[in-house]
Design a protein around this motif. Sequence first.
Motif, short mmCIF file in Angstrom:
data_model
loop_
_atom_site.label_atom_id
_atom_site.label_comp_id
_atom_site.label_asym_id
_atom_site.label_seq_id
_atom_site.Cartn_x
_atom_site.Cartn_y
_atom_site.Cartn_z
N LYS A 11 0.85 -1.19 0.00
CA LYS A 11 0.00 0.00 0.00
C LYS A 11 0.88 1.24 0.00
O LYS A 11 1.86 1.31 0.73
CB LYS A 11 -0.88 0.06 1.25
N ILE A 12 0.50 2.22 -0.83
CA ILE A 12 1.10 3.54 -0.80
C ILE A 12 0.00 4.48 -0.33
O ILE A 12 -1.08 4.53 -0.92
CB ILE A 12 1.58 3.99 -2.21
N VAL A 13 0.25 5.20 0.76
CA VAL A 13 -0.77 6.06 1.35
C VAL A 13 -0.29 7.51 1.34
O VAL A 13 0.80 7.81 1.82
CB VAL A 13 -1.09 5.63 2.80
N TYR A 14 -1.12 8.39 0.77
CA TYR A 14 -0.84 9.82 0.77
C TYR A 14 -2.15 10.55 0.97
O TYR A 14 -3.09 10.42 0.16
CB TYR A 14 -0.18 10.26 -0.53
N ASN A 15 -2.25 11.31 2.07
CA ASN A 15 -3.50 11.97 2.46
C ASN A 15 -4.63 10.95 2.49
O ASN A 15 -4.52 9.95 3.18
CB ASN A 15 -3.81 13.15 1.54
N ASP A 16 -5.67 11.15 1.73
CA ASP A 16 -6.80 10.21 1.73
C ASP A 16 -6.75 9.25 0.54
O ASP A 16 -7.71 8.54 0.26
CB ASP A 16 -8.13 10.96 1.75
N GLY A 22 1.80 -0.51 -4.97
CA GLY A 22 2.33 0.68 -5.63
C GLY A 22 3.84 0.77 -5.55
O GLY A 22 4.49 -0.01 -4.85
N VAL A 23 4.37 1.75 -6.27
CA VAL A 23 5.81 1.99 -6.28
C VAL A 23 6.05 3.49 -6.11
O VAL A 23 5.32 4.32 -6.67
CB VAL A 23 6.47 1.44 -7.57
N VAL A 24 7.06 3.83 -5.31
CA VAL A 24 7.43 5.22 -5.05
C VAL A 24 8.84 5.42 -5.58
O VAL A 24 9.73 4.61 -5.32
CB VAL A 24 7.41 5.51 -3.53
N GLY A 49 4.27 -4.30 3.00
CA GLY A 49 3.57 -3.43 3.95
C GLY A 49 3.19 -2.10 3.35
O GLY A 49 2.92 -1.98 2.16
N GLU A 50 3.19 -1.07 4.21
CA GLU A 50 2.72 0.25 3.82
C GLU A 50 3.86 1.24 3.72
O GLU A 50 4.74 1.29 4.57
CB GLU A 50 1.71 0.74 4.87
N ILE A 51 3.81 2.05 2.67
CA ILE A 51 4.72 3.18 2.51
C ILE A 51 3.85 4.44 2.63
O ILE A 51 2.89 4.61 1.87
CB ILE A 51 5.45 3.16 1.16
N GLN A 62 7.95 13.27 1.13
CA GLN A 62 8.91 12.27 1.58
C GLN A 62 8.16 10.98 1.87
O GLN A 62 6.99 11.02 2.26
CB GLN A 62 9.65 12.75 2.83
N ALA A 63 8.84 9.85 1.69
CA ALA A 63 8.22 8.54 1.89
C ALA A 63 8.83 7.87 3.11
O ALA A 63 10.04 7.95 3.35
CB ALA A 63 8.43 7.67 0.66
N PHE A 64 7.97 7.18 3.88
CA PHE A 64 8.39 6.49 5.10
C PHE A 64 7.89 5.06 5.09
O PHE A 64 6.75 4.80 4.67
CB PHE A 64 7.83 7.21 6.33
N HIS A 65 8.74 4.14 5.55
CA HIS A 65 8.35 2.74 5.73
C HIS A 65 8.67 2.37 7.17
O HIS A 65 9.82 2.50 7.59
CB HIS A 65 9.13 1.84 4.76
N ASN A 66 7.64 1.99 7.90
CA ASN A 66 7.80 1.69 9.34
C ASN A 66 8.46 2.85 10.08
O ASN A 66 9.31 2.65 10.94
CB ASN A 66 8.58 0.41 9.56
#
Length: 71
Positions: A11-16, A22-24, A49-51, A62-66
């Motif tokens: 999952k790639i999550v940004y705002n809503d 997905g790929v970042v 998991g989730e980014i 910026q992207a974060f994982h865990n």
Amino acid sequence: MERQKRYAGNKIVYNDQTIKNGVVTVVQSTVISYLPLCGEEANTIWLGGEIAIKQNESGGLQAFHNGVLLE
């Protein structure tokens, strides 16, 4: 030329917005694109998991994982 890194997640999550599988693409800790994963892409780091994508103080993404910043 700056080195790009691609990170894939379930999952790639940004705002809503949520993108499943997905790929970042990141350059020097800044997100330059995020989109659905369409097949196998060379040189992509699979994190699973989730980014989470968040906007920083200067307006960049910026992207974060865990909780760890992806560089």
